[in-house]
Design a protein around this motif. Structure first.
Motif, PDB file in Angstrom:
ATOM      1  N   ILE A 257       0.813  -1.215   0.000  1.00 10.81           N
ATOM      2  CA  ILE A 257       0.000   0.000   0.000  1.00 10.81           C
ATOM      3  C   ILE A 257       0.847   1.266   0.000  1.00 10.81           C
ATOM      4  O   ILE A 257       0.377   2.320  -0.416  1.00 10.81           O
ATOM      5  CB  ILE A 257      -0.983   0.019   1.185  1.00 10.81           C
ATOM      6  N   ILE A 258       2.092   1.187   0.490  1.00  7.82           N
ATOM      7  CA  ILE A 258       3.008   2.326   0.465  1.00  7.82           C
ATOM      8  C   ILE A 258       4.134   1.994  -0.503  1.00  7.82           C
ATOM      9  O   ILE A 258       4.873   1.027  -0.299  1.00  7.82           O
ATOM     10  CB  ILE A 258       3.595   2.619   1.862  1.00  7.82           C
ATOM     11  N   LYS A 259       4.242   2.776  -1.567  1.00  8.60           N
ATOM     12  CA  LYS A 259       5.210   2.475  -2.621  1.00  8.60           C
ATOM     13  C   LYS A 259       6.314   3.521  -2.736  1.00  8.60           C
ATOM     14  O   LYS A 259       7.250   3.362  -3.525  1.00  8.60           O
ATOM     15  CB  LYS A 259       4.491   2.326  -3.958  1.00  8.60           C
ATOM     16  N   THR A 260       6.225   4.610  -1.985  1.00 13.12           N
ATOM     17  CA  THR A 260       7.194   5.704  -2.104  1.00 13.12           C
ATOM     18  C   THR A 260       8.446   5.487  -1.271  1.00 13.12           C
ATOM     19  O   THR A 260       9.517   6.008  -1.594  1.00 13.12           O
ATOM     20  CB  THR A 260       6.546   7.027  -1.700  1.00 13.12           C
ATOM     21  N   ILE A 261       8.320   4.734  -0.174  1.00 12.33           N
ATOM     22  CA  ILE A 261       9.454   4.387   0.670  1.00 12.33           C
ATOM     23  C   ILE A 261       9.279   2.948   1.125  1.00 12.33           C
ATOM     24  O   ILE A 261       8.201   2.366   0.984  1.00 12.33           O
ATOM     25  CB  ILE A 261       9.594   5.315   1.910  1.00 12.33           C
ATOM     26  N   PHE A 262      10.318   2.370   1.703  1.00  9.08           N
ATOM     27  CA  PHE A 262      10.215   1.031   2.266  1.00  9.08           C
ATOM     28  C   PHE A 262       9.734   1.141   3.717  1.00  9.08           C
ATOM     29  O   PHE A 262      10.323   1.869   4.529  1.00  9.08           O
ATOM     30  CB  PHE A 262      11.559   0.305   2.196  1.00  9.08           C
ATOM     31  N   THR A 263       8.663   0.424   4.020  1.00  6.63           N
ATOM     32  CA  THR A 263       8.043   0.503   5.350  1.00  6.63           C
ATOM     33  C   THR A 263       7.921  -0.878   5.972  1.00  6.63           C
ATOM     34  O   THR A 263       7.851  -1.885   5.267  1.00  6.63           O
ATOM     35  CB  THR A 263       6.653   1.142   5.260  1.00  6.63           C
ATOM     36  N   ALA A 264       7.869  -0.910   7.300  1.00  7.41           N
ATOM     37  CA  ALA A 264       7.769  -2.190   8.016  1.00  7.41           C
ATOM     38  C   ALA A 264       7.016  -1.994   9.322  1.00  7.41           C
ATOM     39  O   ALA A 264       6.759  -0.870   9.753  1.00  7.41           O
ATOM     40  CB  ALA A 264       9.169  -2.743   8.285  1.00  7.41           C
ATOM     41  N   ASP A 265       6.651  -3.099   9.952  1.00  2.00           N
ATOM     42  CA  ASP A 265       6.075  -3.117  11.305  1.00  2.00           C
ATOM     43  C   ASP A 265       4.831  -2.237  11.409  1.00  2.00           C
ATOM     44  O   ASP A 265       4.799  -1.242  12.148  1.00  2.00           O
ATOM     45  CB  ASP A 265       7.120  -2.674  12.327  1.00  2.00           C
ATOM     46  N   PRO A 266       3.753  -2.578  10.695  1.00  2.00           N
ATOM     47  CA  PRO A 266       2.550  -1.740  10.687  1.00  2.00           C
ATOM     48  C   PRO A 266       1.815  -1.753  12.016  1.00  2.00           C
ATOM     49  O   PRO A 266       1.666  -2.784  12.662  1.00  2.00           O
ATOM     50  CB  PRO A 266       1.692  -2.386   9.593  1.00  2.00           C
ATOM     51  N   ALA A 267       1.328  -0.573  12.431  1.00  2.00           N
ATOM     52  CA  ALA A 267       0.532  -0.443  13.654  1.00  2.00           C
ATOM     53  C   ALA A 267      -0.643   0.493  13.370  1.00  2.00           C
ATOM     54  O   ALA A 267      -0.490   1.713  13.409  1.00  2.00           O
ATOM     55  CB  ALA A 267       1.378   0.087  14.803  1.00  2.00           C
ATOM     56  N   PRO A 268      -1.815  -0.051  13.051  1.00  2.00           N
ATOM     57  CA  PRO A 268      -2.970   0.786  12.737  1.00  2.00           C
ATOM     58  C   PRO A 268      -3.666   1.316  13.996  1.00  2.00           C
ATOM     59  O   PRO A 268      -3.662   0.670  15.048  1.00  2.00           O
ATOM     60  CB  PRO A 268      -3.893  -0.167  11.979  1.00  2.00           C
ATOM     61  N   LEU A 269      -4.258   2.499  13.872  1.00  5.80           N
ATOM     62  CA  LEU A 269      -5.021   3.136  14.952  1.00  5.80           C
ATOM     63  C   LEU A 269      -6.175   3.897  14.325  1.00  5.80           C
ATOM     64  O   LEU A 269      -5.971   4.704  13.411  1.00  5.80           O
ATOM     65  CB  LEU A 269      -4.131   4.106  15.738  1.00  5.80           C
ATOM     66  N   VAL A 270      -7.394   3.648  14.809  1.00  6.67           N
ATOM     67  CA  VAL A 270      -8.560   4.387  14.333  1.00  6.67           C
ATOM     68  C   VAL A 270      -8.855   5.514  15.308  1.00  6.67           C
ATOM     69  O   VAL A 270      -9.017   5.299  16.509  1.00  6.67           O
ATOM     70  CB  VAL A 270      -9.787   3.466  14.188  1.00  6.67           C
ATOM     71  N   HIS A 271      -8.931   6.737  14.773  1.00  6.73           N
ATOM     72  CA  HIS A 271      -9.287   7.908  15.570  1.00  6.73           C
ATOM     73  C   HIS A 271     -10.348   8.685  14.810  1.00  6.73           C
ATOM     74  O   HIS A 271     -10.111   9.150  13.691  1.00  6.73           O
ATOM     75  CB  HIS A 271      -8.062   8.779  15.837  1.00  6.73           C
ATOM     76  N   ARG A 272     -11.533   8.800  15.435  1.00  6.40           N
ATOM     77  CA  ARG A 272     -12.675   9.419  14.780  1.00  6.40           C
ATOM     78  C   ARG A 272     -12.958   8.687  13.469  1.00  6.40           C
ATOM     79  O   ARG A 272     -13.194   7.500  13.470  1.00  6.40           O
ATOM     80  CB  ARG A 272     -12.439  10.916  14.618  1.00  6.40           C
ATOM     81  N   ASP A 273     -12.918   9.375  12.350  1.00  5.88           N
ATOM     82  CA  ASP A 273     -13.291   8.737  11.085  1.00  5.88           C
ATOM     83  C   ASP A 273     -12.081   8.310  10.259  1.00  5.88           C
ATOM     84  O   ASP A 273     -12.221   7.877   9.122  1.00  5.88           O
ATOM     85  CB  ASP A 273     -14.159   9.712  10.262  1.00  5.88           C
ATOM     86  N   THR A 274     -10.895   8.398  10.841  1.00  6.91           N
ATOM     87  CA  THR A 274      -9.662   8.170  10.081  1.00  6.91           C
ATOM     88  C   THR A 274      -8.877   6.991  10.635  1.00  6.91           C
ATOM     89  O   THR A 274      -8.801   6.802  11.847  1.00  6.91           O
ATOM     90  CB  THR A 274      -8.780   9.441  10.116  1.00  6.91           C
ATOM     91  N   LEU A 275      -8.282   6.221   9.738  1.00  8.66           N
ATOM     92  CA  LEU A 275      -7.367   5.149  10.132  1.00  8.66           C
ATOM     93  C   LEU A 275      -5.942   5.671   9.939  1.00  8.66           C
ATOM     94  O   LEU A 275      -5.563   6.065   8.835  1.00  8.66           O
ATOM     95  CB  LEU A 275      -7.594   3.896   9.293  1.00  8.66           C
ATOM     96  N   TYR A 276      -5.184   5.693  11.030  1.00  5.47           N
ATOM     97  CA  TYR A 276      -3.774   6.094  10.995  1.00  5.47           C
ATOM     98  C   TYR A 276      -2.906   4.835  11.022  1.00  5.47           C
ATOM     99  O   TYR A 276      -3.204   3.877  11.745  1.00  5.47           O
ATOM    100  CB  TYR A 276      -3.433   6.993  12.177  1.00  5.47           C
ATOM    101  N   LEU A 277      -1.841   4.859  10.243  1.00  9.92           N
ATOM    102  CA  LEU A 277      -0.924   3.731  10.186  1.00  9.92           C
ATOM    103  C   LEU A 277       0.470   4.208  10.571  1.00  9.92           C
ATOM    104  O   LEU A 277       1.069   5.042   9.884  1.00  9.92           O
ATOM    105  CB  LEU A 277      -0.908   3.134   8.771  1.00  9.92           C
ATOM    106  N   TYR A 278       0.972   3.681  11.686  1.00  2.00           N
ATOM    107  CA  TYR A 278       2.304   4.011  12.186  1.00  2.00           C
ATOM    108  C   TYR A 278       3.265   2.926  11.706  1.00  2.00           C
ATOM    109  O   TYR A 278       2.985   1.730  11.859  1.00  2.00           O
ATOM    110  CB  TYR A 278       2.279   4.102  13.716  1.00  2.00           C
ATOM    111  N   THR A 279       4.385   3.336  11.120  1.00  2.00           N
ATOM    112  CA  THR A 279       5.271   2.377  10.479  1.00  2.00           C
ATOM    113  C   THR A 279       6.733   2.637  10.795  1.00  2.00           C
ATOM    114  O   THR A 279       7.128   3.754  11.133  1.00  2.00           O
ATOM    115  CB  THR A 279       5.121   2.416   8.938  1.00  2.00           C
ATOM    116  N   GLY A 280       7.537   1.600  10.623  1.00  2.00           N
ATOM    117  CA  GLY A 280       8.976   1.761  10.572  1.00  2.00           C
ATOM    118  C   GLY A 280       9.386   2.151   9.165  1.00  2.00           C
ATOM    119  O   GLY A 280       8.564   2.155   8.234  1.00  2.00           O
ATOM    120  N   HIS A 281      10.662   2.470   8.991  1.00  2.00           N
ATOM    121  CA  HIS A 281      11.156   2.959   7.697  1.00  2.00           C
ATOM    122  C   HIS A 281      12.520   2.331   7.407  1.00  2.00           C
ATOM    123  O   HIS A 281      13.510   2.666   8.041  1.00  2.00           O
ATOM    124  CB  HIS A 281      11.260   4.496   7.756  1.00  2.00           C
TER     125      HIS A 281
END
Length: 320
Positions: A26-50
């Motif tokens: 889903i992320i193609k601009t950089i290399f990412t790892a270790d996904p941690a999703p969080l839902v806040h209000r109407d938005t899903l936030y994804l915290y990642t390593g790089h």
């Protein structure tokens, strides 16, 4: 000749559709790892390593932690690198797996990195906490020191066992943190989210390696983790009637990753659907040290067990 032209046209159309629908990674601009999703209000936030390792590197190089967000599961906004080990005066080394959770309007980002050699620590992996009033920062060190250092856990003899924190807040308000490489450890957290409440408990789920993710669904607690597999990691899980255990092994839910030795689960319900995030090495020039985050649907059986999760290139569909 017209017949061959039609065949060529159909092939081009098919390739175009594949390109459009091949959402994973889903992320193609950089290399990412270790996904941690969080839902806040109407938005899903994804915290990642790089991952910033070159194609020639033979070990991890992880510069910082990034945040992405979506409201439709297809279009992702890049909020940039919002935290790095440099924010923590006591830290050195790479930005390993982390998870952000919300409590009473504040966002606590639990991270794993390494500790500088000092009077209190001989070095080794450590867990810190950053805090912000917003899911996208700015974040600062919440306590000015590590929450967990290597000297607090002695069951494993290597110094990188205190990594991969996952934090879960139960219905009664009690927060728990699980973490660990080689063995799984857990501790209660005080309501302020920056202090331990009691002693550390250590245990070893079947085939456990690292990367725990803990959550609750319909009264059942789930402990999902990266497992031994056939050398490249897989995802297996246990369930319990209490966050304190005992944990009952339930099996494999995701097989080995393409082109990556490691994987890492991140699970969330969003707009009526369960999603399973993970990483692999499927981007061009990717690999075990240049990983990329993917997402697929997650389904449960009537008894609460998790159905086998299929790794797809198409990923998930757009939602409103």
């Amino acid at each position: 000749m017209k017949y061959h032209s039609k065949i060529l046209f159909v092939l081009i159309c098919c390739l175009s559709v594949i390109k459009i629908t091949a959402q994973n990674p889903i992320i193609k601009t950089i290399f990412t790892a270790d996904p941690a999703p969080l839902v806040h209000r109407d938005t899903l936030y994804l915290y990642t390593g790089h991952d910033v390792a070159t194609e020639q590197d033979t070990n991890y190089k992880m510069a910082d932690w990034h945040v992405f967000s979506t409201t439709d599961m297809v279009n992702w906004k890049d909020h940039g690198a919002l935290l790095s080990p440099a924010v923590f005066s006591w830290a050195t080394g790479d930005a390993y797996a982390a998870q952000c959770v919300e409590r009473e309007g504040k966002f606590y980002w639990f991270v794993s990195t390494f500790h500088k050699k000092s009077e209190i620590s001989s070095g080794g992996a450590a867990i810190g906490v950053a805090v912000s009033d917003s899911p996208t920062g700015p974040f600062k060190d919440a306590i000015g020191k590590a929450l967990i250092i290597n000297e607090m856990t002695t069951d494993m003899k290597h110094d990188w066992d205190d990594i991969d924190p996952t934090v879960f807040i139960d219905d009664d308000g009690q927060a728990y943190m699980f973490w660990g490489n080689g063995s799984c450890k857990w501790i209660k957290l005080k309501k302020n989210m920056i202090e331990m409440d009691g002693s550390i408990t250590t245990f070893k789920p079947k085939n456990y390696i690292e990367g725990p993710w803990v959550y609750k669904r319909k009264g059942l607690y789930y402990l999902v983790y990266a497992s031994e597999g056939t050398k490249p990691e897989m995802i297996e899980y246990c369930t319990s009637k209490s966050p304190k255990g005992p944990w009952k092994y339930k099996g494999i839910i995701q097989e080995n990753m393409p082109n990556s030795f490691t994987t890492h689960p991140g699970i969330v319900d969003y707009k009526g659907q369960s999603y399973f995030f993970y990483h692999n090495g499927s981007l061009p020039t990717g690999g075990s040290y240049r990983r990329s985050i993917c997402v697929d649907y997650m389904y449960y059986n009537k008894d609460g067990t998790i159905k086998k999760i299929e790794q797809t290139r198409n990923g998930v569909s757009k939602i409103n």
